[in-house]
Design a protein around this motif. Sequence first.
Motif, mmCIF file in Angstrom:
data_model
loop_
_atom_site.group_PDB
_atom_site.id
_atom_site.type_symbol
_atom_site.label_atom_id
_atom_site.label_comp_id
_atom_site.label_asym_id
_atom_site.label_seq_id
_atom_site.Cartn_x
_atom_site.Cartn_y
_atom_site.Cartn_z
ATOM 1 N N PHE A 76 1.098 -1.019 0.075
ATOM 2 C CA PHE A 76 0.184 0.132 -0.213
ATOM 3 C C PHE A 76 0.355 0.934 -0.321
ATOM 4 O O PHE A 76 2.131 1.276 0.138
ATOM 5 C CB PHE A 76 -1.121 -0.118 1.621
ATOM 6 C CG PHE A 76 -1.884 -1.664 1.347
ATOM 7 C CD1 PHE A 76 -3.006 -1.177 1.262
ATOM 8 C CD2 PHE A 76 -1.190 -2.131 2.115
ATOM 9 C CE1 PHE A 76 -3.990 -2.107 0.927
ATOM 10 C CE2 PHE A 76 -2.205 -3.284 2.117
ATOM 11 C CZ PHE A 76 -3.647 -3.260 1.661
ATOM 12 N N TYR A 77 0.523 2.171 -0.228
ATOM 13 C CA TYR A 77 0.942 3.305 -0.346
ATOM 14 C C TYR A 77 -0.273 4.564 0.326
ATOM 15 O O TYR A 77 -1.055 4.674 -0.733
ATOM 16 C CB TYR A 77 1.925 4.157 -1.286
ATOM 17 C CG TYR A 77 1.407 4.327 -2.573
ATOM 18 C CD1 TYR A 77 0.718 3.351 -3.511
ATOM 19 C CD2 TYR A 77 1.478 5.494 -3.176
ATOM 20 C CE1 TYR A 77 0.477 4.060 -4.943
ATOM 21 C CE2 TYR A 77 0.181 6.198 -3.795
ATOM 22 C CZ TYR A 77 -0.030 5.570 -5.339
ATOM 23 O OH TYR A 77 -0.730 5.953 -6.300
ATOM 24 N N THR A 78 0.547 5.725 0.476
ATOM 25 C CA THR A 78 -0.522 7.056 0.734
ATOM 26 C C THR A 78 0.243 8.065 0.641
ATOM 27 O O THR A 78 1.823 7.841 1.523
ATOM 28 C CB THR A 78 -1.086 6.763 2.161
ATOM 29 O OG1 THR A 78 -2.051 7.843 1.806
ATOM 30 C CG2 THR A 78 -0.449 6.840 2.991
ATOM 31 N N ILE A 124 5.190 10.977 1.895
ATOM 32 C CA ILE A 124 4.675 9.196 0.792
ATOM 33 C C ILE A 124 5.602 8.082 1.678
ATOM 34 O O ILE A 124 6.348 8.166 2.391
ATOM 35 C CB ILE A 124 5.919 9.586 -0.100
ATOM 36 C CG1 ILE A 124 5.639 10.816 -0.876
ATOM 37 C CG2 ILE A 124 5.356 8.375 -1.176
ATOM 38 C CD1 ILE A 124 6.605 11.100 -2.352
ATOM 39 N N ASP A 125 4.586 7.384 1.964
ATOM 40 C CA ASP A 125 4.292 6.573 2.772
ATOM 41 C C ASP A 125 4.361 5.614 1.726
ATOM 42 O O ASP A 125 3.128 4.827 1.559
ATOM 43 C CB ASP A 125 3.928 6.616 4.384
ATOM 44 C CG ASP A 125 3.595 5.492 4.871
ATOM 45 O OD1 ASP A 125 4.191 5.619 5.891
ATOM 46 O OD2 ASP A 125 2.193 4.780 4.328
ATOM 47 N N ALA A 126 5.043 3.606 2.260
ATOM 48 C CA ALA A 126 5.242 2.586 1.838
ATOM 49 C C ALA A 126 5.087 1.378 2.404
ATOM 50 O O ALA A 126 5.812 1.186 3.335
ATOM 51 C CB ALA A 126 6.059 2.823 0.926
ATOM 52 N N GLU A 127 3.786 0.478 3.030
ATOM 53 C CA GLU A 127 3.827 -0.606 3.799
ATOM 54 C C GLU A 127 3.542 -1.656 3.017
ATOM 55 O O GLU A 127 2.923 -1.769 1.442
ATOM 56 C CB GLU A 127 2.885 -0.149 4.629
ATOM 57 C CG GLU A 127 2.735 1.054 5.324
ATOM 58 C CD GLU A 127 3.254 1.267 6.009
ATOM 59 O OE1 GLU A 127 3.858 1.190 6.529
ATOM 60 O OE2 GLU A 127 3.521 2.599 5.821
ATOM 61 N N GLY A 138 5.010 -6.602 9.158
ATOM 62 C CA GLY A 138 5.096 -5.786 8.465
ATOM 63 C C GLY A 138 6.469 -4.867 8.303
ATOM 64 O O GLY A 138 7.833 -5.162 8.791
ATOM 65 N N ILE A 139 5.608 -4.036 6.245
ATOM 66 C CA ILE A 139 7.163 -3.719 6.812
ATOM 67 C C ILE A 139 7.370 -2.649 5.912
ATOM 68 O O ILE A 139 6.380 -2.513 5.098
ATOM 69 C CB ILE A 139 8.827 -3.971 5.897
ATOM 70 C CG1 ILE A 139 10.067 -3.234 6.230
ATOM 71 C CG2 ILE A 139 8.178 -4.599 4.637
ATOM 72 C CD1 ILE A 139 11.438 -4.073 5.788
ATOM 73 N N GLY A 140 8.303 -0.642 5.906
ATOM 74 C CA GLY A 140 7.429 0.434 5.344
ATOM 75 C C GLY A 140 8.632 1.628 5.462
ATOM 76 O O GLY A 140 9.412 1.304 6.235
#
Length: 423
Positions: free
Chosen positions: A105-107, A128-131, A301-303
């Motif tokens: 996912f990204y947001t 900018i966030d990625a998970e 999880g990792i991000g």
Amino acid sequence: MERVQAVRGMNDILPDAVHWWQKVETTAREVLELYGYREIRTPLVEKLELFARSIGESTDIVEKEMYAFPDRKGQWLALRPEATASVVRAFIEHNLHADPLARKFYTIGPMFRHERPQKGRYRQFHQIDAEVFGIDDPLMDAEVMIMLCDFLQRLGLKDIGLHVNSLGCPECRPRFREKLKAFLQNRSPQLCPDCDRRRHVNPLRVFDCKVDRCREALTDAPELAQYLCEACRRHFDKVLEYLSDLHVAYAVDSRMVRGLDYYMRTTFEVITDRLGAQNAVGGGGRYDGLMRDLGGPDLPGIGFAIGMERLILLLQQKEAWVSKKPQVFIAVLGDEAVRQAFRLAQDLRAHGVAAELAHGGGSLKSQMRRADKLGVAHVVIVGEEELARGVVVVRHMVSKEQDQVPLENTVQFLMTVSTVGSL
Ligand code: ATP
Ligand code: MG
């Protein structure tokens, strides 16, 4: 009359700067989607508890930086200080683990932290966030970092260093914690008051302190790397091996702990020396226990998150931006001409030519002055006299040449001249 101003540390992004934001966002979306991430958008406001439980009660973010407030019914809410907790919450709430496409996912959007505003540090800033959920393979740790480097490279930012560390796991970290606690007890007089308190509640946080004397006190502190359990060691070695396989340059930084408690094993930051004290452009890591701790399935999880303001400061140091201009200005003489000119403007826009229409009349001279200021390539002069003969005048602003063009051919004419780049 007294003016109302924006809240300190919360910035307007003006039209002259907004193209940088668009460029960064467009590039981010391209790269993220190439690696299989899909966008998710979560609310800016969440229950306070979500952040307290995930980021950790004894972190700076939760202790000092959060915008938290009771709503009208007395429920405690907070403006989100980061995105991971919200994305994890949404994943759990909507049972997304049942969807095979729902792993990456990204947001992109604003975050809020009550910090002292300075260059590269604001109270509303953007990330900018990625998970990635459900994959604990060290290959994914490497891929996430490689994607981050790929993104920075596509923006033309080359001299940014990748720092990597492993924070261990609930198996091995407690041993290190005890060692560190004992070490810090001896250094207590040297520590800043915050760290002297942290060494009891959350000793690893001391590594994150920016006060000089705390940094000095830590020069011969024990290193986490020596306390990793066998499984963490192997995981970390694999991550580094994958990075080396793909020729990604990195530095292992055993002092890097990151400001959020949920991290375990791999953590990383991308660092620049061009922004003074605000040297981290982005950072992230693995958080395998978080989803379970927030009441969801026990998925790893990792991000990471990148700070857009810092990124844009770096881009602006590197290159100037040439703003987009309208291509055609339409000057109008006479009331009847306005209606034709309006129609012509719409017709041009429908054909992809950026047209700006003169408003409010004025002499031809003043309209031409405005056209000059806008820097357009062509001006169309729509005058009543010419209209009576079914033509308009097209003036080329650089050569000063003028053509009489039949009204019905104007769009075609301008499309040809503006695509041959006769600027
Ligand atoms: P710092 O050590 O600079 O305070 P951080 O570790 O608190 O950063 P993270 O929580 O990891 O930052 O957030 C990821 C990125 O978001 C940072 O690397 C930075 O680029 C950006 N960022 C964090 N806080 C701010 C802020 N107050 N203003 C602008 N950007 C920020
Ligand atoms: Mg911070």
